[in-house]
Design a protein around this motif. Structure first.
Motif, PDB file in Angstrom:
ATOM      1  N   GLY A  89       0.813  -1.202   0.000  1.00  0.00           N
ATOM      2  CA  GLY A  89       0.000   0.000   0.000  1.00  0.00           C
ATOM      3  C   GLY A  89       0.852   1.259   0.000  1.00  0.00           C
ATOM      4  N   PHE A  90       2.008   1.214  -0.664  1.00  0.00           N
ATOM      5  CA  PHE A  90       2.874   2.387  -0.741  1.00  0.00           C
ATOM      6  C   PHE A  90       3.166   2.740  -2.202  1.00  0.00           C
ATOM      7  N   PRO A  91       2.095   2.957  -2.984  1.00  0.00           N
ATOM      8  CA  PRO A  91       2.342   3.180  -4.414  1.00  0.00           C
ATOM      9  C   PRO A  91       3.166   4.440  -4.682  1.00  0.00           C
ATOM     10  N   ASP A  92       3.100   5.400  -3.776  1.00  0.00           N
ATOM     11  CA  ASP A  92       3.758   6.685  -4.031  1.00  0.00           C
ATOM     12  C   ASP A  92       5.029   6.861  -3.207  1.00  0.00           C
ATOM     13  N   LEU A  93       5.550   5.761  -2.709  1.00  0.00           N
ATOM     14  CA  LEU A  93       6.715   5.859  -1.834  1.00  0.00           C
ATOM     15  C   LEU A  93       7.883   6.551  -2.531  1.00  0.00           C
ATOM     16  N   VAL A  94       8.412   7.574  -1.873  1.00  0.00           N
ATOM     17  CA  VAL A  94       9.613   8.235  -2.382  1.00  0.00           C
ATOM     18  C   VAL A  94      10.772   7.812  -1.483  1.00  0.00           C
ATOM     19  N   VAL A  95      11.740   7.109  -2.064  1.00  0.00           N
ATOM     20  CA  VAL A  95      12.857   6.576  -1.286  1.00  0.00           C
ATOM     21  C   VAL A  95      14.004   7.577  -1.328  1.00  0.00           C
ATOM     22  N   PRO A  96      14.351   8.183  -0.181  1.00  0.00           N
ATOM     23  CA  PRO A  96      15.478   9.118  -0.182  1.00  0.00           C
ATOM     24  C   PRO A  96      16.772   8.384  -0.528  1.00  0.00           C
ATOM     25  N   ALA A  97      17.672   9.082  -1.195  1.00  0.00           N
ATOM     26  CA  ALA A  97      18.911   8.445  -1.665  1.00  0.00           C
ATOM     27  C   ALA A  97      19.722   7.889  -0.504  1.00  0.00           C
ATOM     28  N   ASP A  98      19.624   8.518   0.662  1.00  0.00           N
ATOM     29  CA  ASP A  98      20.466   8.078   1.770  1.00  0.00           C
ATOM     30  C   ASP A  98      19.737   7.165   2.754  1.00  0.00           C
ATOM     31  N   THR A  99      18.562   6.688   2.381  1.00  0.00           N
ATOM     32  CA  THR A  99      17.830   5.773   3.256  1.00  0.00           C
ATOM     33  C   THR A  99      17.392   4.560   2.435  1.00  0.00           C
ATOM     34  N   PRO A 100      18.260   3.551   2.322  1.00  0.00           N
ATOM     35  CA  PRO A 100      17.913   2.391   1.503  1.00  0.00           C
ATOM     36  C   PRO A 100      16.685   1.658   2.048  1.00  0.00           C
ATOM     37  N   VAL A 101      15.979   1.032   1.116  1.00  0.00           N
ATOM     38  CA  VAL A 101      14.779   0.273   1.455  1.00  0.00           C
ATOM     39  C   VAL A 101      14.890  -1.110   0.826  1.00  0.00           C
ATOM     40  N   VAL A 102      14.581  -2.139   1.600  1.00  0.00           N
ATOM     41  CA  VAL A 102      14.453  -3.489   1.058  1.00  0.00           C
ATOM     42  C   VAL A 102      13.040  -3.965   1.356  1.00  0.00           C
ATOM     43  N   VAL A 103      12.378  -4.529   0.340  1.00  0.00           N
ATOM     44  CA  VAL A 103      11.027  -5.040   0.502  1.00  0.00           C
ATOM     45  C   VAL A 103      11.109  -6.493   0.963  1.00  0.00           C
ATOM     46  N   ALA A 104      10.377  -6.822   2.029  1.00  0.00           N
ATOM     47  CA  ALA A 104      10.317  -8.206   2.497  1.00  0.00           C
ATOM     48  C   ALA A 104       8.939  -8.756   2.179  1.00  0.00           C
ATOM     49  N   GLY A 105       8.905  -9.760   1.339  1.00  0.00           N
ATOM     50  CA  GLY A 105       7.629 -10.367   0.964  1.00  0.00           C
ATOM     51  C   GLY A 105       7.214  -9.947  -0.432  1.00  0.00           C
ATOM     52  N   ALA A 106       6.301 -10.717  -1.008  1.00  0.00           N
ATOM     53  CA  ALA A 106       5.842 -10.482  -2.385  1.00  0.00           C
ATOM     54  C   ALA A 106       4.773  -9.391  -2.360  1.00  0.00           C
TER      55      ALA A 106
END
Lengths: 333, 333
Positions: A128-145
């Protein structure tokens, strides 16, 4: 000294080993206050500033990883957190948690909330994060499909389609031919459903699929009530998660039938509930602890990388296994 | 102007009301950008610096409340979080969560972790913090009848002793005389146990108490197995929480007995599990949502108070109620 100082210069000046300097820079609690002070003083005197150490010394980072989960009522995330902790431990990283309901009243995204807490990275185990903006200095890893998350992110997930096949194969192998898959909304359930239906079709079995709404116990209960009404000859239920399986068992009991003598039930997630003496549930173990470990390890790689975008997104699938307990058996004659 | 400027000076200079200044200082989202700028400019020009406003103006606060819970496997905390959210919403405060297992590998206290994230305050809904040092600028409110937390803190808890009396009265009123209380470790369970035992004694019933170890389903299961072995004539179990009640029901079933025809079972917590179709559990509702609401409201008071220690610690007890479902009935003849 014209070249920038190295970690070895810091160690020499402080009169300690290089590995002790590393420990101090990653905030390892096993360092005495005196030696920590000596190292930090030497680093400050020399102007030592590696990327991460700079952030730590400047106090712009919190040495904390944020984890976003979807719903605390479904304990699927408990093994996930255990795995994340395991991977964070050697790096001295802490963990803080948010759920998607947490700050809904503020129309505030739990992701933005964690960023504003200046976490070093985020494990996104919700959708439910279609508009997520990932800052360059805060990496994100998705867990799960997950559905509804931005592309271009690393994903670590259990192989949900393989899990669906495992469950279907187990029931088919026991001799069941009238099997219903009880499912609900969300990305993992969708992948699981595809795998299950494909395996039923491949085995020449009519795929019966029931359930709409959240993947909750209530949905599992209502779907199984309807399935038993429409197909009194059904002998097995594969539910999209352990809570839905609890609901399915309740529906079977209410119909005056027994588990597994009349109807076999398989869950999914290997939550703490599955092993409980009241359920002893046969369930697919997605190895969410391993998903957590690998997601956190990937995140640590991204945090430590000076150029986070140098490598493209990586997709990792963890193979599930089946845990056979007391809720499955051969079909009634 | 020789005296320090007051909030009224700021309001006068900015041409707004005193309450609007308060709203700006607490970051209330209902203030227009223009008026917010005017107030902040006036405050800066006058050198206005109340404790909290200084922190907010300096950006040293995160507008986030930390919540520490004990164990994500027991969903008792789900209604608590709902209540906390309700109370935080009108103040634009966010929530982040830690559990006592989260960073145990770092020998790091989840409380210190939240403080290092610079939360504005903490709701402590866990125990095992005998050495907790509460910083003057980070108020703490304890939620629940916790053991091993420092004195001198505000406490909001369900009246667990009253809950124990409610459960005992319900069973005694149905005609049960051979009742076992299944319990475990921790502060809330201890208070519940005292209330239960006192009520049994007052009713002329021998208090049978079983269970040691964490208040888990496994402890509930094992304790009930032993109780049924020692006292084959027992007709009712009051378990210290809903998970323990699940374990108790499993033990009753394994003994070849039915719930509630042979043995009545009462839980405690009104977790989401209790209402599930598989359990339909009679349980004590501690109103943990209300505990959460009041704990957060108390915390907001403390955060907003310029002199947090001016009022002594306040202890608030929330009265529990009983939710009667399908696991209790009259004793077998």
């Amino acid at each position: 000294m014209s070249r920038p100082p190295t970690i070895i210069d810091v160690a020499t000046r402080a009169g300690v080993s290089k590995s002790l300097v590393s420990m101090v820079l990653r905030d390892d609690p096993g360092v005495s206050d005196a030696r920590r002070s000596a190292v930090l003083a030497a680093a400050a005197e020399l102007g030592y500033r590696p990327n991460r150490a700079a952030a730590i010394l400047a106090g712009t980072r919190t040495r904390t990883v944020g984890v976003i989960v979807d719903d605390f009522r479904n304990p699927w995330f408990v093994p996930l957190l255990d795995g994340i902790r395991d991977a964070l431990a050697p790096h001295g990283l802490r963990l803080t948690l948010a759920d998607t309901r947490a700050n809904a009243h503020l129309d505030s995204s739990p992701f933005d909330d964690l960023v504003s807490l200046r976490v070093d990275g985020v494990v996104l185990a919700a959708e439910g994060f279609p508009d997520l903006v990932v800052p360059a200095d805060t990496p994100v890893v998705v867990a799960g499909a997950r559905a509804d998350v931005p592309g271009g992110l690393d994903v670590v997930a259990s192989d949900e389609a393989a899990g669906g096949r495992l469950a279907a194969d187990h029931l088919i192998g026991l001799g069941h031919r009238r099997i219903v898959h009880v499912t609900g909304s969300g990305g993992p359930a969708a992948v699981r459903r595809e795998g299950t239906v494909a395996q039923m079709v491949a085995s020449g079995i009519e795929p019966l699929v029931y359930g709409d709404g959240p993947t909750s116990e209530q949905t599992g209960y209502r779907a199984t009530v309807r399935a038993l009404h429409d197909h009194p000859d059904l002998t097995a239920v594969f539910a999209a998660n352990d809570l839905m399986a609890m609901g399915a068992i309740a529906a079977v009991h209410e119909a005056g039938l027994r588990v597994p003598e009349d109807v076999s039930v398989v869950g999914n997630d290997e939550t703490p509930l599955a092993a409980s003496p009241l359920l002893r549930l046969t369930t697919v173990d997605p190895h969410n602890d391993e998903v957590g470990r690998l997601a956190a390890a990937r995140l640590i790689d991204r945090i430590g990388s000076p150029a986070p975008d140098s490598a493209g997104p990586i997709r990792t699938l963890v193979p599930p296994t089946l845990v056979v307990r007391s809720t499955t058996g051969p079909p009634r004659a």
